[in-house]
Write a protein that holds these residues in place. Sequence first.
Motif, PDB file in Angstrom:
ATOM      1  N   ARG A 185       0.834  -1.211   0.000  1.00 35.60           N
ATOM      2  CA  ARG A 185       0.000   0.000   0.000  1.00 35.60           C
ATOM      3  C   ARG A 185       0.863   1.254   0.000  1.00 35.60           C
ATOM      4  O   ARG A 185       0.347   2.339   0.127  1.00 35.60           O
ATOM      5  N   GLU A 198      -2.287  -3.673  -4.189  1.00 36.87           N
ATOM      6  CA  GLU A 198      -2.780  -3.378  -2.839  1.00 36.87           C
ATOM      7  C   GLU A 198      -3.985  -4.201  -2.395  1.00 36.87           C
ATOM      8  O   GLU A 198      -4.383  -4.119  -1.243  1.00 36.87           O
ATOM      9  N   TYR A 635      -4.646   3.602  -0.104  1.00 36.12           N
ATOM     10  CA  TYR A 635      -5.341   2.418  -0.633  1.00 36.12           C
ATOM     11  C   TYR A 635      -6.830   2.713  -0.608  1.00 36.12           C
ATOM     12  O   TYR A 635      -7.321   3.458   0.238  1.00 36.12           O
TER      13      TYR A 635
END
Length: 789
Positions: A185, A198, A635
């Motif tokens: 991330r 991610e 993210y």
Amino acid sequence: MKRRIALRRYAYFLMALAILCESALLAAQSVARQASDPPAALGDTPTDKQVREKVEGLLRQMTLEEKVAQLSQLPGMDVPEFKENVNKSAEDVLKHLGAGSMLWVSDPKEINRLQHVAVEQSRLHIPVLFGLDVIHGYHTIFPAPIAMASSWDPKMVEEAQTVAANEARAAGIHWTFAPMVDIARDARWGRMVEGAGEDPYLGAAMARAQVQGFQGRRQLGAPDRVLACVKHFAGYGAADGGRDYDSSYVPEEEMWNVYLPPFKAALDAGVGSVMSAYMDLNDVPASGNPWLLHEVLRSSWDFKGFVVSDAFAVKSLVTHGYARDLQDAAHKAFTAGLTMDMASGTYLKYLPIEVQQGRISVRQIDDAVRTVLETKIRMGLFQHPYTDESRLDPTLNDPAHQEMARRAVKRSVVLLRNEGGLLPLDKSGKTIHSIAVIGPLGDTEVDLLSMWGGAVKAGATVSILQGIEEKVGSTARVAFSHGPHLRRNIPSPFENIDLLKALKEQPEQTPQEAQKAIDEAVSLARQSDVAVVVLGEIDLMSAESASRSSLKLSNGQEELLEAVSATGKPVVLVLVNGRPLDISWAAEHVPAILEAWYPGSQGGNGIADILFGDANPSGHLPVSWPRSTGQLPIYYNHNLTQLPETSSDFKSRYWDIRSTPLYPFGFGLSYTTFAFDNLKVTSTAQMGSAIEVSADVTNTGGRAGDAVIQLYIHQRAGSASRPVRQLKGFERVALEPGANHTVHFKLGKDELQFWSPLEKKWVVEPEQFDVWVGDNSSAAMHGEFRLTQ
Ligand code: BGC
């Protein structure tokens, strides 16, 4: 002519002679072996009973030292750590004790030579597993894993890793240290390039596909497949500050919900081995972490394969401040559940002492050795320890492999911007007569391969300049200008390893020299109809031990881009890199931006296919693309614990930039357009039954193209705060202009459950849920459903 035929005949004669000699030698050796140790009658797919009998038969004959050697992976090159512990060369160990495995040998002849040493000279003739980082290809290098994930095409990923396995196995490699499935991330972390980005759901799909590609869908043992090794277990991507190897602090619920699912998917796909990570996870090094290696892996998931440490990670337990000394390190790693010590020789030296001192029992050692021997038997190593060198050339030179690699580029490149439909470029010669290819990555080959691609035995690579020249032929003049040097001051430790020595640094430039290089590029752009500017990161810049504190285009590249853009000529920016970069200026001023990642051997051809419209871009981002480094970590599947920045009061935001990404997770443009409608969702369902979701997608543009349809959900309340959105389904579909397709998804227990920090277990909760379907994580088409008791 006659002379050439005669020479060729002579070469064939020599080859045939070599094969005959080799077979005669093998026959003699196998007779000699049978005399000393009649091998158990193993078929090509031995039964469980046969495997058990063979393992127990060997264990009965093995000394403690021979057993510990099976728990050791010997370095195939000189490393001081090993020498300090073992006082012998790896080859001596092989000869006297055998070994579980050997790594970092990539040459087939050398692999066969060392295997002969193990099989003929060690007392019990146990073959060695040869391991190498065949991460995205051995000879034919496919796009780097982050690019492959951008394809959202698990089937293609499986096919590519099937090719990688086939080539590697032909070279004598039995075991690859892949897939790397660490969730990332934070783009400062250079190893983001090696994974699928991610998201745990996409990550799990890519993990599964890769294991199936490497190992095959059935049991181990196919002669053209390799053993896979899912890594780095676990939480490595959460390194503090994005600094490689630094500590990770990840709460248990985040481990289960975010970091562990791709590992579980790899296990469900049958992965035979796991590699432990380097870093501390919540203050306990992953390579000596009983929670990870015992509770999660063995108790919760019932993993039956073996666990190898990352390189020197057992020895490093001392550096961490976790083990008192090397013997303690061996003890802590082994008793935590780590089967094999990679390259440090710590097990070799200290496990026998641990047993002699009664701190570890022979039974514990036997249990670990069983997992290694079983793998070798199931892989057919005892019947076929050597690689047939005559298979190598035809396998590596199979044109289908290059075709596959080119197809992979076309399916993984992500079109980020295309103002005014600048792309695709015209190759007919009607409107474009001259093309300037500009930038330090425009005519590079090795940098297209990414670090692991360059560290194996890559074949020829097509640079982007070559791809463009080939594509336009004589219809346009193509010229190249390099711009300032990028391949300089490389602090990577990998610069010095043998395999990468071929990579040369460029000399440092004075500011005047760098400016001169920019001026030359500007002048070329002025004389051309279009400029294709290729910028990003050399292969070692986005890799292991390659963290960056800034995502900016470095070493004068931003200046180059801005100067070329200032000419007013149309500019296409092609990015070659392993992580999102700070392209906030380009995103406003450069009309077309193509994210090529590290595209591999066929990079130049695949990118030219896209640039000139022979292929339609269809990749979608597997990561949220930040506006600047200060947004990291970023993210899409975060919780909403503060008011969003659209509210008027206490907003969760920065003062200076928006908190949304520049491009959202899942985003990617096409030369055509897609419309989504007709979302249907089962409105209520009892827990235990599946929710059905369907939607229509139509190609509303003028070109055929692939849509990547994504399904996101959000649970509105429950025993824990839930992420604003979570990917729970996707499908890639090819559509002709005007064509439409109805996509169907099912949301069952696997999609709806989460690990609850309150309940400390997996739960599905009777709550209200939102659903979105579209082609990125900001999709607007919304529906909802309720789960009832
Ligand atoms: C890396 C692993 C790799 C191993 C063997 C380590 O430095 O972290 O990913 O598999 O080396 O080459």
